[in-house]
Design a protein around this motif. Structure first.
Motif, PDB file in Angstrom:
ATOM      1  N   MET A   1       0.811  -1.244  -0.019  1.00  9.39           N
ATOM      2  CA  MET A   1      -0.108   0.115  -0.061  1.00  9.39           C
ATOM      3  C   MET A   1       0.867   1.199  -0.181  1.00  9.39           C
ATOM      4  O   MET A   1       1.863   1.372   0.704  1.00  9.39           O
ATOM      5  N   ARG A   2       0.447   2.136  -0.656  1.00  6.35           N
ATOM      6  CA  ARG A   2       1.159   3.631  -0.796  1.00  6.35           C
ATOM      7  C   ARG A   2       1.171   4.195   0.596  1.00  6.35           C
ATOM      8  O   ARG A   2       0.134   4.115   1.548  1.00  6.35           O
ATOM      9  N   ILE A   3       2.055   5.250   1.030  1.00  4.86           N
ATOM     10  CA  ILE A   3       2.445   5.695   2.322  1.00  4.86           C
ATOM     11  C   ILE A   3       1.212   6.640   2.404  1.00  4.86           C
ATOM     12  O   ILE A   3       0.655   6.764   3.397  1.00  4.86           O
ATOM     13  N   ASP A   4       0.766   7.429   1.309  1.00  3.39           N
ATOM     14  CA  ASP A   4      -0.329   8.285   1.627  1.00  3.39           C
ATOM     15  C   ASP A   4      -1.629   7.732   1.974  1.00  3.39           C
ATOM     16  O   ASP A   4      -2.406   8.220   2.843  1.00  3.39           O
ATOM     17  N   LYS A   5      -1.819   6.633   1.268  1.00  3.01           N
ATOM     18  CA  LYS A   5      -3.075   5.919   1.429  1.00  3.01           C
ATOM     19  C   LYS A   5      -3.074   5.386   2.848  1.00  3.01           C
ATOM     20  O   LYS A   5      -4.218   5.237   3.735  1.00  3.01           O
ATOM     21  N   TYR A   6      -1.854   4.851   3.162  1.00  3.74           N
ATOM     22  CA  TYR A   6      -1.796   3.955   4.555  1.00  3.74           C
ATOM     23  C   TYR A   6      -1.940   5.121   5.734  1.00  3.74           C
ATOM     24  O   TYR A   6      -2.975   4.981   6.462  1.00  3.74           O
ATOM     25  N   LEU A   7      -1.701   6.335   5.567  1.00  2.72           N
ATOM     26  CA  LEU A   7      -1.735   7.371   6.479  1.00  2.72           C
ATOM     27  C   LEU A   7      -3.040   7.891   6.582  1.00  2.72           C
ATOM     28  O   LEU A   7      -3.502   8.407   7.452  1.00  2.72           O
ATOM     29  N   TRP A   8      -3.624   7.980   5.240  1.00  2.00           N
ATOM     30  CA  TRP A   8      -5.037   8.210   5.315  1.00  2.00           C
ATOM     31  C   TRP A   8      -5.980   7.171   6.021  1.00  2.00           C
ATOM     32  O   TRP A   8      -7.093   7.422   6.930  1.00  2.00           O
ATOM     33  N   CYS A   9      -5.516   5.948   5.708  1.00  2.00           N
ATOM     34  CA  CYS A   9      -6.350   4.604   6.264  1.00  2.00           C
ATOM     35  C   CYS A   9      -6.214   4.599   7.750  1.00  2.00           C
ATOM     36  O   CYS A   9      -7.520   4.440   8.416  1.00  2.00           O
ATOM     37  N   VAL A  10      -5.253   5.116   8.392  1.00  2.00           N
ATOM     38  CA  VAL A  10      -5.189   4.969   9.703  1.00  2.00           C
ATOM     39  C   VAL A  10      -5.344   6.345  10.509  1.00  2.00           C
ATOM     40  O   VAL A  10      -5.090   6.392  11.651  1.00  2.00           O
ATOM     41  N   ARG A  11      -5.911   7.161   9.710  1.00  2.00           N
ATOM     42  CA  ARG A  11      -6.743   8.405  10.227  1.00  2.00           C
ATOM     43  C   ARG A  11      -5.672   9.183  10.920  1.00  2.00           C
ATOM     44  O   ARG A  11      -5.680  10.097  11.717  1.00  2.00           O
ATOM     45  N   TYR A  12      -4.515   9.399  10.218  1.00  2.00           N
ATOM     46  CA  TYR A  12      -3.584  10.514  10.427  1.00  2.00           C
ATOM     47  C   TYR A  12      -3.760  11.651   9.860  1.00  2.00           C
ATOM     48  O   TYR A  12      -3.311  12.904  10.193  1.00  2.00           O
TER      49      TYR A  12
ATOM     50  N   THR B   1      -7.960  13.852   4.836  1.00  2.00           N
ATOM     51  CA  THR B   1      -8.049  13.429   3.215  1.00  2.00           C
ATOM     52  C   THR B   1      -6.620  12.827   2.664  1.00  2.00           C
ATOM     53  O   THR B   1      -5.714  13.000   3.039  1.00  2.00           O
ATOM     54  N   ARG B   2      -6.707  12.021   1.749  1.00  2.00           N
ATOM     55  CA  ARG B   2      -5.714  11.466   1.310  1.00  2.00           C
ATOM     56  C   ARG B   2      -4.732  12.672   0.520  1.00  2.00           C
ATOM     57  O   ARG B   2      -3.348  12.481   0.408  1.00  2.00           O
ATOM     58  N   SER B   3      -5.372  13.636  -0.184  1.00  2.00           N
ATOM     59  CA  SER B   3      -4.761  14.554  -0.811  1.00  2.00           C
ATOM     60  C   SER B   3      -3.788  15.427   0.350  1.00  2.00           C
ATOM     61  O   SER B   3      -2.668  16.056   0.060  1.00  2.00           O
ATOM     62  N   LEU B   4      -4.175  15.617   1.745  1.00  2.00           N
ATOM     63  CA  LEU B   4      -3.411  16.047   2.731  1.00  2.00           C
ATOM     64  C   LEU B   4      -2.159  15.258   3.217  1.00  2.00           C
ATOM     65  O   LEU B   4      -1.289  15.795   3.260  1.00  2.00           O
ATOM     66  N   ALA B   5      -2.589  13.891   3.163  1.00  2.00           N
ATOM     67  CA  ALA B   5      -1.276  12.939   3.322  1.00  2.00           C
ATOM     68  C   ALA B   5      -0.157  13.155   2.212  1.00  2.00           C
ATOM     69  O   ALA B   5       0.827  13.063   2.404  1.00  2.00           O
TER      70      ALA B   5
ATOM     71  N   TYR C   1       5.493  -1.540   4.400  1.00  2.00           N
ATOM     72  CA  TYR C   1       5.361  -2.807   4.695  1.00  2.00           C
ATOM     73  C   TYR C   1       5.233  -3.017   6.248  1.00  2.00           C
ATOM     74  O   TYR C   1       5.589  -2.029   6.793  1.00  2.00           O
ATOM     75  N   PRO C   2       4.844  -4.044   6.764  1.00  2.00           N
ATOM     76  CA  PRO C   2       4.661  -4.295   8.160  1.00  2.00           C
ATOM     77  C   PRO C   2       6.167  -4.336   8.697  1.00  2.00           C
ATOM     78  O   PRO C   2       7.159  -4.559   7.937  1.00  2.00           O
ATOM     79  N   THR C   3       6.249  -3.847   9.794  1.00  2.00           N
ATOM     80  CA  THR C   3       7.534  -3.367  10.614  1.00  2.00           C
ATOM     81  C   THR C   3       8.129  -2.215  10.343  1.00  2.00           C
ATOM     82  O   THR C   3       9.162  -1.796  10.812  1.00  2.00           O
ATOM     83  N   ASP C   4       7.534  -1.303   9.223  1.00  2.00           N
ATOM     84  CA  ASP C   4       8.236  -0.324   8.999  1.00  2.00           C
ATOM     85  C   ASP C   4       8.129   0.808   9.991  1.00  2.00           C
ATOM     86  O   ASP C   4       6.955   0.864  10.639  1.00  2.00           O
ATOM     87  N   LYS C   5       9.120   1.907  10.150  1.00  2.00           N
ATOM     88  CA  LYS C   5       8.796   2.704  11.284  1.00  2.00           C
ATOM     89  C   LYS C   5       8.669   4.039  10.455  1.00  2.00           C
ATOM     90  O   LYS C   5       9.418   4.602   9.538  1.00  2.00           O
ATOM     91  N   ILE C   6       7.547   4.801  10.868  1.00  2.00           N
ATOM     92  CA  ILE C   6       7.198   5.815  10.123  1.00  2.00           C
ATOM     93  C   ILE C   6       7.258   6.972  10.965  1.00  2.00           C
ATOM     94  O   ILE C   6       6.833   7.149  12.031  1.00  2.00           O
ATOM     95  N   GLU C   7       7.741   8.333  10.647  1.00  2.00           N
ATOM     96  CA  GLU C   7       7.747   9.250  11.530  1.00  2.00           C
ATOM     97  C   GLU C   7       6.902  10.555  10.752  1.00  2.00           C
ATOM     98  O   GLU C   7       7.103  10.761   9.465  1.00  2.00           O
TER      99      GLU C   7
END
Length: 130
Positions: free
Chosen positions: A1-12, A15-19, A42-48
């Protein structure tokens, strides 16, 4: 999954465009490196994620099939943000209360009430002394 879509999916982001914009500006890092919005997660990735002047840290547990409800977010990520980062956010909120220097600009409604209250107290004292 793309990072922008992931951040939108887990509600950070709301909107996806903000991500996507946050990724383009360099506010999102995966495993220490700034990423483009199309970077796969991917699972186990560390995101800041830098949002609202706070660096939020999270670890990917699983990839959600689509945007999930707020109660289900913890299934897909672990928030490892230190408490100091949230304390910094509280300090920013308190600092905004005192944003305007005295004597500059028009008084706010709160200032006006304080001025009126001060004048009423002083006026009452002057009448009682006379």
């Amino acid at each position: 999954m793309r990072i922008d879509k992931y951040l939108w999916c887990v509600r950070y982001f709301k909107t996806r465009s903000l991500a996507t914009t946050a990724c383009k500006k360099g506010h999102v890092r995966v495993n220490g490196a700034a990423v483009k919005p199309s970077r796969e997660v991917y699972p186990t990735d560390k995101i800041e994620v830098r949002k609202d002047q706070v660096n939020r840290l999270l670890t990917v547990l699983d990839i959600p099939p689509n945007r999930v409800g707020a109660k289900l977010v913890d299934i897909y990520r672990v928030d490892t943000t230190p408490k100091e980062n949230y304390d910094h956010l509280d300090l920013l909120k308190h600092a905004k209360d005192h944003y305007r220097k005295q004597g500059t600009g028009r008084p706010t409604k709160k200032d006006r009430r304080e001025i009126d209250e001060y004048l009423e107290d002083n006026f009452d004292r002057d009448e009682s002394n006379a």
